[in-house]
Scaffold this active site. Structure first.
Site, PDB file in Angstrom:
ATOM      1  N   ASP A 157      43.242  37.368  88.734  1.00 24.59           N
ATOM      2  CA  ASP A 157      42.442  37.814  89.873  1.00 24.59           C
ATOM      3  C   ASP A 157      40.945  37.754  89.585  1.00 24.59           C
ATOM      4  O   ASP A 157      40.147  37.421  90.464  1.00 24.59           O
ATOM      5  CB  ASP A 157      42.830  39.243  90.246  1.00 24.59           C
ATOM      6  CG  ASP A 157      44.189  39.319  90.927  1.00 24.59           C
ATOM      7  OD1 ASP A 157      44.649  38.293  91.454  1.00 24.59           O
ATOM      8  OD2 ASP A 157      44.781  40.409  90.935  1.00 24.59           O
ATOM      9  N   ASN A 174      36.087  42.158  97.066  1.00 20.09           N
ATOM     10  CA  ASN A 174      36.971  43.321  96.983  1.00 20.09           C
ATOM     11  C   ASN A 174      36.279  44.601  97.437  1.00 20.09           C
ATOM     12  O   ASN A 174      36.743  45.262  98.350  1.00 20.09           O
ATOM     13  CB  ASN A 174      37.476  43.516  95.551  1.00 20.09           C
ATOM     14  CG  ASN A 174      38.706  42.696  95.254  1.00 20.09           C
ATOM     15  OD1 ASN A 174      39.238  42.023  96.127  1.00 20.09           O
ATOM     16  ND2 ASN A 174      39.162  42.749  94.023  1.00 20.09           N
ATOM     17  N   ALA A 189      41.301  43.037 101.548  1.00 18.17           N
ATOM     18  CA  ALA A 189      41.726  42.272 100.371  1.00 18.17           C
ATOM     19  C   ALA A 189      41.553  43.073  99.094  1.00 18.17           C
ATOM     20  O   ALA A 189      42.306  42.903  98.129  1.00 18.17           O
ATOM     21  CB  ALA A 189      40.941  40.964 100.279  1.00 18.17           C
ATOM     22  N   THR A 222      43.815  47.279  97.608  1.00 13.46           N
ATOM     23  CA  THR A 222      44.869  47.596  96.638  1.00 13.46           C
ATOM     24  C   THR A 222      44.348  47.562  95.205  1.00 13.46           C
ATOM     25  O   THR A 222      45.137  47.721  94.270  1.00 13.46           O
ATOM     26  CB  THR A 222      46.044  46.601  96.765  1.00 13.46           C
ATOM     27  OG1 THR A 222      45.546  45.267  96.598  1.00 13.46           O
ATOM     28  CG2 THR A 222      46.709  46.714  98.126  1.00 13.46           C
ATOM     29  N   ALA A 223      43.041  47.381  95.033  1.00 10.71           N
ATOM     30  CA  ALA A 223      42.466  47.321  93.692  1.00 10.71           C
ATOM     31  C   ALA A 223      41.850  48.672  93.332  1.00 10.71           C
ATOM     32  O   ALA A 223      42.535  49.689  93.308  1.00 10.71           O
ATOM     33  CB  ALA A 223      41.452  46.179  93.620  1.00 10.71           C
ATOM     34  N   ASN A 282      39.988  50.626  94.966  1.00 12.91           N
ATOM     35  CA  ASN A 282      40.122  51.575  96.063  1.00 12.91           C
ATOM     36  C   ASN A 282      41.433  52.363  95.975  1.00 12.91           C
ATOM     37  O   ASN A 282      41.452  53.581  96.152  1.00 12.91           O
ATOM     38  CB  ASN A 282      40.045  50.812  97.389  1.00 12.91           C
ATOM     39  CG  ASN A 282      40.352  51.687  98.588  1.00 12.91           C
ATOM     40  OD1 ASN A 282      39.573  52.550  98.962  1.00 12.91           O
ATOM     41  ND2 ASN A 282      41.503  51.443  99.201  1.00 12.91           N
ATOM     42  N   LEU A 283      42.530  51.684  95.701  1.00  6.93           N
ATOM     43  CA  LEU A 283      43.824  52.365  95.597  1.00  6.93           C
ATOM     44  C   LEU A 283      43.852  53.296  94.388  1.00  6.93           C
ATOM     45  O   LEU A 283      44.400  54.403  94.458  1.00  6.93           O
ATOM     46  CB  LEU A 283      44.953  51.333  95.504  1.00  6.93           C
ATOM     47  CG  LEU A 283      46.379  51.885  95.478  1.00  6.93           C
ATOM     48  CD1 LEU A 283      46.669  52.723  96.716  1.00  6.93           C
ATOM     49  CD2 LEU A 283      47.384  50.748  95.351  1.00  6.93           C
ATOM     50  N   SER A 284      43.236  52.880  93.287  1.00  3.95           N
ATOM     51  CA  SER A 284      43.177  53.735  92.098  1.00  3.95           C
ATOM     52  C   SER A 284      42.379  55.013  92.365  1.00  3.95           C
ATOM     53  O   SER A 284      42.631  56.046  91.746  1.00  3.95           O
ATOM     54  CB  SER A 284      42.540  52.973  90.932  1.00  3.95           C
ATOM     55  OG  SER A 284      43.322  51.859  90.573  1.00  3.95           O
TER      56      SER A 284
END
Length: 256
Positions: free
Chosen positions: A43, A115, A153, A156-157, A159-161
């Site tokens: 990624d 992102n 997009a 889920t990076a 931001n999710l953490s």
């Protein structure tokens, strides 16, 4: 291949070996002549490839194959059948953010982010940030470790953490997510229309220094950061029909 295609690869050994294998089996063109790019890596390398296109101001679709760790933005690495996969691939459009950061020395930087844009405290002291939405003050003082603006997009990076929401592609939303918020106690973030202009002014920037990061590029000691979606420079990612990005983002909501 029907379209002129360029091949780029991460410097890691596995990606370089795969690139050598593909170079010998297919015809490739230089980047400046390409109508499509195949990117080998993870990624992080995909983000590098997309940022390089934004800097060159010549944007073409990108089909990534994972030879990294997570590979959320990539397809599965397979040597056989690549031409057919490229012809069948589904396109997904991603609108990058534009971050305008002004430092305490009044230097200005304008950087894209695919992102997220994140503000992070630089020292042991918490950051204090005033937040505006379309020039209206919505949080006079957010006391936190940081604050980020994520695209679908990128939802889920990082931001999710940070316990932010997952945003489906095409939702037309941005996630505004605090990192370890202390005050206001009950504020846990917001969902905003993608055309929203978000302003973040650092309070006490000399005493409580804050850095701003656009994906992988950091600006230290910022005084103010403005973020908006760049509607004029959509990026296109290509995915195998059975491995589409929108499906992966949706299913992330059910992973425990």
């Amino acid at each position: 291949m029907n379209k002129a295609c360029a091949l780029v690869a991460s410097p890691v050994k596995s990606a370089q070996l795969a690139a050598t294998e593909l170079h010998e089996s297919l015809d490739w063109v230089p980047l400046e002549e390409a109508e499509m790019i195949v990117a080998l890596g993870g990624d992080g390398f995909m983000l590098q490839t997309l940022h390089a296109m934004l800097e060159r101001r010549r944007i073409v679709p990108v089909f990534g194959m994972n030879l990294g760790t997570v590979g959320f933005l990539m397809n599965e690495w397979r040597f056989d059948g690549l031409v057919d996969r490229l012809q069948r691939a589904r396109p997904f459009r991603v609108s990058p953010l534009t971050m305008t950061a002004v430092t305490i020395d009044n230097e200005q930087f304008v950087l894209p982010a695919i992102n997220e844009v994140s503000l992070l405290r630089e020292t042991r002291q918490t950051a204090k940030i005033e937040v505006t939405v379309n020039d209206r003050i919505v949080l006079p003082e957010l006391v936190c470790d940081g604050l980020l603006v994520a695209t679908p997009a990128g939802s889920t990076a990082y931001n999710l953490s940070a316990h932010g929401p997952i945003l489906p592609l095409g939702s037309g939303l941005l996630a505004l997510t605090p990192i370890s918020p202390f005050r206001p106690r009950r504020w846990r973030g917001a969902l905003l229309p993608e055309r929203t202009r978000i302003g973040m002014r650092v309070l006490e920037p000399a005493k409580r220094p804050v850095s701003a990061v656009a994906d992988q590029r950091e600006i230290r000691d910022v005084a103010r950061v403005d973020v908006a979606v760049d509607q004029m420079r959509d990026l296109t990612l290509l995915f195998d029909p059975e491995h589409a990005l929108d499906d992966r983002i949706t299913m992330e909501q059910f992973i425990s």
